[in-house]
Design an enzyme around this catalytic site. Structure first.
Site, PDB file in Angstrom:
ATOM      1  CD  GLU A 427      48.038  22.352   9.983  1.00  0.00           C
ATOM      2  OE1 GLU A 427      48.799  21.371  10.067  1.00  0.00           O
ATOM      3  OE2 GLU A 427      47.126  22.585  10.778  1.00  0.00           O
ATOM      4  CG  ASP A 500      50.761  21.924  13.422  1.00  0.00           C
ATOM      5  OD1 ASP A 500      52.001  22.087  13.368  1.00  0.00           O
ATOM      6  OD2 ASP A 500      49.936  22.846  13.510  1.00  0.00           O
ATOM      7  CG  ASP A 502      47.343  19.435  15.554  1.00  0.00           C
ATOM      8  OD1 ASP A 502      47.200  19.175  14.336  1.00  0.00           O
ATOM      9  OD2 ASP A 502      47.404  20.601  15.996  1.00  0.00           O
ATOM     10  CG  ASP A 504      42.719  21.252  13.418  1.00  0.00           C
ATOM     11  OD1 ASP A 504      41.699  20.516  13.409  1.00  0.00           O
ATOM     12  OD2 ASP A 504      42.714  22.455  13.750  1.00  0.00           O
TER      13      ASP A 504
END
Ligand code: 28G
Length: 640
Positions: A427, A500, A502, A504
């Site tokens: 990403e 990541d 997180d 997202d």
């Protein structure tokens, strides 16, 4: 059956037998046995409705949750005296154990068994039972304790124009492990009964919550089918429901069937005989399955839609099939440990010919439905072939990877052997940069993703093909997608999503997995898809460095260090994203096969599939991500 008199009752055994060995009559003394009592009584009311004398059944769960009242608006249990015994029919029915089969000849097929049979079992296993009958303009009542009458049949002197039966009972705590009823269980079962008996109104009242629910389905099992499909969250592949209702007077059978194909990867068939669920299927279900196979096969053959070389199995034909079978017959024979399987051979041939003829006709007169069904069958046949063909060739063939037209953003590896090749889908460009620097150039390739990844569930195939990010992935993998997928051409045997830690990152991972699931499913089945687990924290203590995936692991490490040395200085660094990580760090924690942790993505077992695949495909990214992590298994030891 024209008229009834008390003389029809056949006296059999005492009720002591029931109290001595309750399990023999209701299966056990746990929750299922407790609720069995309720179904015995409710089914008697349903029988009265099936026979055309009642249209409403009311179930009341009393405040203590340990007693219930069931009421119907049928004819009322007869109260006239038995000619020899001189006691009312009602009392005979409630105090005499009846074995099934004695009434068969004159008895129309019923919902759960034979009329009134079973009520005595309930009576024997209840501390108290109160029966009220409205019949012939008056109301009668008789009370029982543990199966014994404690009052005579009394005329309550309540004039009434209505007729019907009402039974209150409180299961005996001496018999049952717990006597508390389960609202949810009752509601679910009542709803199914209302589906199986079209037009029957069932009212449920919970006195402790004052909740009242009405179950009533004019569409019967067609509504039930719709409910099951909706619950599965998978769309139907054709809008028309196929349904049959066939009553045969000669052999007193009734067959009700509804079916429809869906996008689901499983099959869901619910079958019932005389209102009793046959969880293990049996002859009726086998007849149904054979008929579906024959009818669809014959349509596909006459329309010549099966490509040369593709074999289509019965399982392919039934993938995604949802069906409800509701059959009524006299003298059903049940088999198996839990008596959950129908054993009458006649049911197989009867259901088979009924379904086959009607389904063939349906297919021939609904061309758009048949086209969609044919396409659905081919889709599952192809998916099965792809998985098998690929599994076969994985080890045998030494393949060379072709460079073809590779996406510009791909940093490919130098090795041409797919077996040792790994593709990291990363990403963001900055994380992609670190990964490119930290990777092993010989075996590890990196493809950074930038823009939005489309949701494969909500976009058309064409839109997906035009999406740059996804088409880069497809090009890099080199094995095509959808019906053109050729897993043996996969250019890397490990495809690793590196996102990541997180929300997202979770979201993008989920979108990618949704895409793989929809258009490259065999790659998941073959175990080629993985998720990398980059650390979230770096902990430095003295000369040692530790990595933690999440807060829980960070706390664990801190505790362990403090146990050894309470005053140790621990320096904690939290990574905001992969992009922040130095290439060397990324290599040590996430890329290097000797040190990293990756998870292999798997699809959950059949049973879990309905629920979780729906979660995976739905809109809530966090639910979907949880599914993925729960079902991904740690692939550390697969790294050899
Ligand atoms: C409220 C809870 C559950 C019932 C009836 C109605 C009749 C009946 C029930 O007869 C005896 C033996 C075999 C026929 C039948 C009434 C004929 C004429 C009935 C119920 C008679 C049982 N009038 N309603 N039993 N059979 N409702 N609801 O239990 O030959 S049980």
């Amino acid at each position: 059956m024209s008229s009834y008199s008390g003389a029809d009752i056949i006296v059999l055994e005492g009720l002591e037998a029931v109290r001595k060995r309750p399990g023999m009559y209701i299966g056990g003394t746990g929750k299922p046995g407790l609720h069995h009592l309720l179904w015995e009584i409710v089914d008697n009311g349903v029988d009265e409705a099936v026979n055309g004398y009642a249209d409403c059944i009311q179930v009341t769960l009393h405040k203590d949750r340990k007693s219930v009242t069931v009421q119907d608006n049928g004819r009322g249990i007869p109260v006239d005296p038995h000619p020899k015994k001189k006691i009312p029919a009602l009392e005979v029915i409630l105090t005499t154990l009846h074995s099934g089969g004695k009434f068969e000849g004159d008895q129309y097929i019923t919902s759960g068994g034979l009329h009134g049979v079973g009520a005595s079992v309930v009576n024997a296993l209840s501390v108290e039972l109160i029966a009220q009958v409205r019949r012939g303009g008056t109301t009668y009542e008789q009370r029982f304790q543990r199966g014994q009458p404690v009052t005579k049949l009394k005329d309550l002197d309540k004039r009434t124009k209505s007729t019907g039966t009402s039974i209150y009972f409180a299961p005996d705590p001496e018999i049952f492990e717990s006597t508390e009823f389960d609202t949810k269980r009752i509601q679910e079962q009542l709803e199914i009964k209302s589906y199986l008996n079209r037009g029957l109104r069932i009212l449920f009242r919970d006195e402790s919550t004052r909740e009242e629910i009405e179950y009533m389905h004019e569409g019967g099992i067609v509504d039930y089918l719709g409910h099951l499909i909706q619950e599965s969250k998978t769309p139907a592949v054709h809008p028309e429901v196929f349904s049959i209702l066939q009553d045969t007077l000669e052999d007193a059978t009734r067959i009700e069937i509804a079916l429809q194909w869906t996008e689901s990867t499983r099959e869901c068939i619910k079958s019932y005989v005389n209102g009793i669920p046959t969880h293990d299927g049996g002859t009726h279900e086998q007849g149904f399955k054979d008929a579906v196979r024959m009818a669809v096969r014959s349509w596909m053959d006459t329309h010549d839609v099966i490509p040369r070389g593709l074999d289509v199995t019965s399982d392919d034909i039934r993938e995604g099939l949802f069906g409800v079978i509701n059959m009524f017959m006299s003298d059903p024979q049940f088999q198996g440990q839990t008596k959950d399987k129908l054993n009458n051979p006649s049911a197989r041939s009867l259901v088979n010919s009924t379904v086959r003829i009607a389904l063939e006709q349906f297919l021939n007169t609904h061309p758009s439905a048949s086209d969609a069904i044919g396409a659905r069958v081919l889709q599952s046949a192809r998916a099965r072939h792809a998985s098998r063909a690929a599994a076969k060739s994985v080890r045998s063939k030494a393949r060379q990877r072709r460079r073809l037209t590779l996406p510009g953003k791909l940093a490919d590896c130098s090795s041409m052997d797919p077996a040792e090749g790994e593709l990291f889908i990363v990403e963001g460009d900055s994380a992609g940069g670190s990964a490119k620097q930290g990777r092993d150039r010989k075996t590890q390739a990196v493809l950074p993703l930038r823009g939005k990844v489309l949701n494969a569930e909500q976009a058309t195939a064409n839109k997906l093909r035009n999406n740059t990010e996804l088409s880069n992935v497809v090009q890099a993998l080199g094995c095509g997608m959808g019906t053109n997928l050729e897993p043996e051409k996969l250019r890397y045997h490990k495809v690793i999503l590196l996102m990541d830690a997180d929300s997202d990152g979770h979201h993008i991972a989920t979108l990618m997995l949704t895409f793989f699931y929809r258009y490259m499913r065999p790659l998941i089945d073959l175990g080629h898809i993985f998720i990398a687990e980059p650390p979230l924290y770096r902990l430095d203590a003295g000369k040692q460095t530790y990595w933690a995936l999440d807060d829980a692991e960070k706390t664990r490490i801190e505790k362990r260090l403090r146990r050894k040395n309470a005053r140790i200085k621990i320096d904690v660094q939290r990574f905001k994203g992969l992009g922040e990580m130095m290439p060397q760090t990324l290599k040590e924690t996430t890329l290097d096969p000797a040190k990293r942790r990756i998870l292999q993505v798997t699809i959950p077992e059949k049973t879990k599939a309905e629920h979780t695949i729906a979660g995976l495909m739905g809109r809530d990214a966090s639910v979907r991500y949880r599914f993925i992590m729960e079902n991904a298994r740690n692939a550390d030891d697969l790294d050899v």
